[in-house]
Design an enzyme around this catalytic site. Structure first.
Site, PDB file in Angstrom:
ATOM      1  N   ARG A 230      40.095  48.136  37.092  1.00 39.81           N
ATOM      2  CA  ARG A 230      40.511  46.930  37.792  1.00 39.81           C
ATOM      3  C   ARG A 230      39.702  46.811  39.073  1.00 39.81           C
ATOM      4  O   ARG A 230      39.409  47.807  39.746  1.00 39.81           O
ATOM      5  CB  ARG A 230      42.014  46.962  38.122  1.00 39.81           C
ATOM      6  N   GLU A 259      37.331  38.275  40.965  1.00 41.93           N
ATOM      7  CA  GLU A 259      37.245  37.623  39.656  1.00 41.93           C
ATOM      8  C   GLU A 259      38.329  36.564  39.465  1.00 41.93           C
ATOM      9  O   GLU A 259      39.431  36.711  39.992  1.00 41.93           O
ATOM     10  CB  GLU A 259      37.288  38.667  38.528  1.00 41.93           C
ATOM     11  N   HIS A 277      34.193  41.043  33.231  1.00 45.96           N
ATOM     12  CA  HIS A 277      35.459  41.593  32.728  1.00 45.96           C
ATOM     13  C   HIS A 277      35.547  41.422  31.206  1.00 45.96           C
ATOM     14  O   HIS A 277      36.505  40.876  30.667  1.00 45.96           O
ATOM     15  CB  HIS A 277      36.660  40.930  33.406  1.00 45.96           C
TER      16      HIS A 277
END
Length: 311
Positions: A230, A259, A277
């Site tokens: 993360r 993001e 991602h």
């Protein structure tokens, strides 16, 4: 009559149709549709499918009095109001195991790309630059691979590292009794030992900015950082400063704090490889995650134990 499902993440038409075989689907993959759907259809919703980044808030749970099933597509669930849902008696599960191999593959791809400077060499080749005018990149194999978080994904990364003759070490809150790798009782010690550090720990408040300036200095100017966990785990500003100062050899990031917007402080930094991602996304992984969601939903409806309950 099929139960009503609130779907909070983007899915393909194929998977939307697949979900429609078992549910009446209310598709709300953005903030506007999400708010409108919770307000208009909340009383009817019996199941929610989201993911760790998108989550589900406590106030939204309160707006859905019939909610009985909450699933996260993928292993992460850091933005789900788990305690609030559990207090309501809502069944909780995630997508553990569906994309582990894909994420581990991508972690190694990022690490190889940044250590061997593959994107920079590709650009140089297209510009007509020959090898004599380019800096040499180090061997990838025969180094030390540190893994922060030796869960299922971390173990798969370790296995891949062994295929490159990497010595593997790791840091967890507790050592894994069945792990044949060297355990470090602190992240600082692991970073000081490692040539490569791969972040595979869960996100959330408890791991925010674990990878800070001190960890990057410990890795050093010949060390490399990869994050497929993360974005919140890595201090972006500290990473940008370390890269500009030559205090870190390079970084490969699939996740970042900003993001879906790209990480602006890193865009002009040397030796950074970025992907959007997407480490856990492949046709195989996505199919497996939807199949597992439907299997968990069927087991819940039948009063059977869930395959992957959130602990």
């Amino acid at each position: 009559m099929k139960p009503d499902l609130l779907l909070l993440i983007h899915v393909s038409p194929k998977h939307l149709e697949q979900l429609g075989t078992a549910f009446t689907v209310h598709y709300a993959p953005d903030a506007v549709r999400r708010a409108a759907c919770v307000a208009a259809e909340g009383a009817r919703i019996r199941a929610v499918l989201t993911n760790g980044s998108t989550g589900l808030r406590a106030d939204e749970i309160d707006a859905m009095p019939a909610l009985e099933l909450l699933g996260a597509l993928g292993a992460g669930y850091e933005n789900l109001a788990v305690a609030h849902a559990r207090a309501r008696g809502i069944a909780l599960f995630n997508g553990a195991g569906t994309n582990d191999a894909c994420v581990a593959d991508h972690a190694m791809a990022l690490l190889l790309a940044v250590v061997r400077a593959v994107p920079a060499l590709d650009r140089a080749t297209r510009a007509g630059v020959w090898r004599n005018d380019l800096p040499l990149q180090p061997n990838f194999s025969g180094k030390r691979l540190g893994i922060l978080g030796l869960g299922t994904i971390g173990r798969r990364i370790a296995q891949r590292g062994q295929g490159f003759d990497l010595e593997v070490g790791y840091h967890n809150r507790q050592p894994r009794a069945d792990a044949p790798f060297r355990y470090f009782d602190s992240l600082a010690a692991l970073a000081d030992w490692a040539d490569y550090l791969v972040v595979a720990t869960p996100g959330g408040a408890g791991t925010r900015h674990l990878i800070d300036a001190a960890v990057m200095r410990a890795l050093g100017p010949t060390g490399y950082l990869v994050n497929i966990a993360r974005g919140s785990v890595v201090d972006t500003e500290a990473l940008a400063a370390a890269l500009r100062a030559g205090e870190l050899g390079g970084a490969g990031l699939d996740v970042y704090e900003s993001e879906p917007a790209p990480p602006a402080p890193l865009l002009d930094c040397p030796n950074v490889v970025l992907t959007p991602h997407i480490a856990g996304w492949s046709p195989e992984a996505i199919d497996a995650s939807f199949n597992q969601f439907l299997a968990n939903a069927a087991r819940h409806a039948a009063g059977e134990p869930l395959l992957t309950p959130i602990p």
